[in-house]
Motif scaffolding. Sequence first.
Motif, PDB file in Angstrom:
ATOM      1  N   PRO A  28       0.735  -1.138   0.034  1.00  0.00           N
ATOM      2  CA  PRO A  28       0.130  -0.080   0.309  1.00  0.00           C
ATOM      3  C   PRO A  28       0.571   1.599  -0.213  1.00  0.00           C
ATOM      4  N   PRO A  29       0.834   1.931  -0.525  1.00  0.00           N
ATOM      5  CA  PRO A  29       1.213   3.552  -0.355  1.00  0.00           C
ATOM      6  C   PRO A  29       1.392   3.978   0.960  1.00  0.00           C
ATOM      7  N   VAL A  30       2.789   4.707   1.142  1.00  0.00           N
ATOM      8  CA  VAL A  30       3.151   4.885   1.977  1.00  0.00           C
ATOM      9  C   VAL A  30       2.809   6.237   2.466  1.00  0.00           C
ATOM     10  N   SER A  31       2.528   7.146   1.768  1.00  0.00           N
ATOM     11  CA  SER A  31       1.912   8.822   1.425  1.00  0.00           C
ATOM     12  C   SER A  31       1.446   8.936   0.023  1.00  0.00           C
ATOM     13  N   VAL A  32       0.684  10.304   0.331  1.00  0.00           N
ATOM     14  CA  VAL A  32       0.020  11.041  -1.442  1.00  0.00           C
ATOM     15  C   VAL A  32       0.905  10.687  -2.067  1.00  0.00           C
ATOM     16  N   ILE A  33       1.814  11.253  -2.318  1.00  0.00           N
ATOM     17  CA  ILE A  33       3.241  11.046  -3.411  1.00  0.00           C
ATOM     18  C   ILE A  33       3.165   9.693  -3.733  1.00  0.00           C
ATOM     19  N   ASP A  34       3.692   8.588  -2.872  1.00  0.00           N
ATOM     20  CA  ASP A  34       3.587   7.716  -3.281  1.00  0.00           C
ATOM     21  C   ASP A  34       2.554   7.005  -4.086  1.00  0.00           C
ATOM     22  N   ASN A  94      12.572   8.733   4.791  1.00  0.00           N
ATOM     23  CA  ASN A  94      12.250   9.378   6.382  1.00  0.00           C
ATOM     24  C   ASN A  94      10.339   9.442   6.583  1.00  0.00           C
ATOM     25  N   PRO A  95       9.460   9.021   7.160  1.00  0.00           N
ATOM     26  CA  PRO A  95       8.550   9.299   8.029  1.00  0.00           C
ATOM     27  C   PRO A  95       8.200  10.515   8.238  1.00  0.00           C
ATOM     28  N   ASN A  96       8.508  11.655   8.286  1.00  0.00           N
ATOM     29  CA  ASN A  96       8.271  12.625   8.442  1.00  0.00           C
ATOM     30  C   ASN A  96       8.676  13.591   7.294  1.00  0.00           C
ATOM     31  N   ASP A  97       8.569  13.053   6.588  1.00  0.00           N
ATOM     32  CA  ASP A  97       8.924  14.082   5.113  1.00  0.00           C
ATOM     33  C   ASP A  97       9.140  12.725   3.981  1.00  0.00           C
ATOM     34  N   SER A  98       7.288  13.000   3.377  1.00  0.00           N
ATOM     35  CA  SER A  98       7.535  11.405   2.286  1.00  0.00           C
ATOM     36  C   SER A  98       7.846  12.754   0.937  1.00  0.00           C
ATOM     37  N   THR A  99       9.056  14.010   1.432  1.00  0.00           N
ATOM     38  CA  THR A  99       9.005  13.962   0.241  1.00  0.00           C
ATOM     39  C   THR A  99      10.375  13.591  -0.610  1.00  0.00           C
ATOM     40  N   VAL A 100      11.388  12.684   0.421  1.00  0.00           N
ATOM     41  CA  VAL A 100      12.109  12.323   0.213  1.00  0.00           C
ATOM     42  C   VAL A 100      12.218  10.964  -0.468  1.00  0.00           C
ATOM     43  N   ILE A 101      12.711  10.568  -1.349  1.00  0.00           N
ATOM     44  CA  ILE A 101      12.551   8.890  -1.936  1.00  0.00           C
ATOM     45  C   ILE A 101      14.099   8.474  -2.110  1.00  0.00           C
ATOM     46  N   GLU A 102      14.460   7.500  -1.439  1.00  0.00           N
ATOM     47  CA  GLU A 102      15.728   7.399  -1.930  1.00  0.00           C
ATOM     48  C   GLU A 102      15.525   5.625  -2.913  1.00  0.00           C
TER      49      GLU A 102
END
Length: 158
Positions: A28-34, A94-102
């Motif tokens: 399942p997606p971890v965020s809206v961005i995901d 980073n659970p506090n910043d969903s804009t960071v993708i690794e």
Amino acid sequence: MKKLFLIPLLFALALTSCNDDDDEKLDPPVSVIDAKMRGDWTNTQIKRVYYSDQNAVMFTDSVQYQTTFSFNGKQLTVTAPGNAPEVMNYSFPNPNDSTVIELQRGSDKGQYKVASVSDSEMTWLEEKEYAGFPEDVPDSEKTTSRKGVYTWKFVRKK
């Protein structure tokens, strides 16, 4: 009586046993961005800007691309025209910043910031300290900047 009890149990085990489809299930997606970025995208441009110690622009260039990036919730498949696909894992560490993708392939890792994502366009930013330029020359011929900022532009494939 024991045999009658075993028949439904065996039937239930057969229905829940592992099969090849288990590997295909998406997380399942971890965020809206995901959720928004899943699917196929075309990387159309990378703009590179290199800054001096005084934050002045030292050099800038851009490259036009038509590379496909396919996100499935766990893995990213990158397919450049004429090349074999490259598969790597991706996560949002980073659970506090969903804009960071690794992105990770083997021991190589890179982090990017998802600056924007819509149904049709996506932009990533990448910063590299002491980046060398121009990109397409051997390292020994590069000029070192204080910071290189790379802007990745994508459009969703139709």
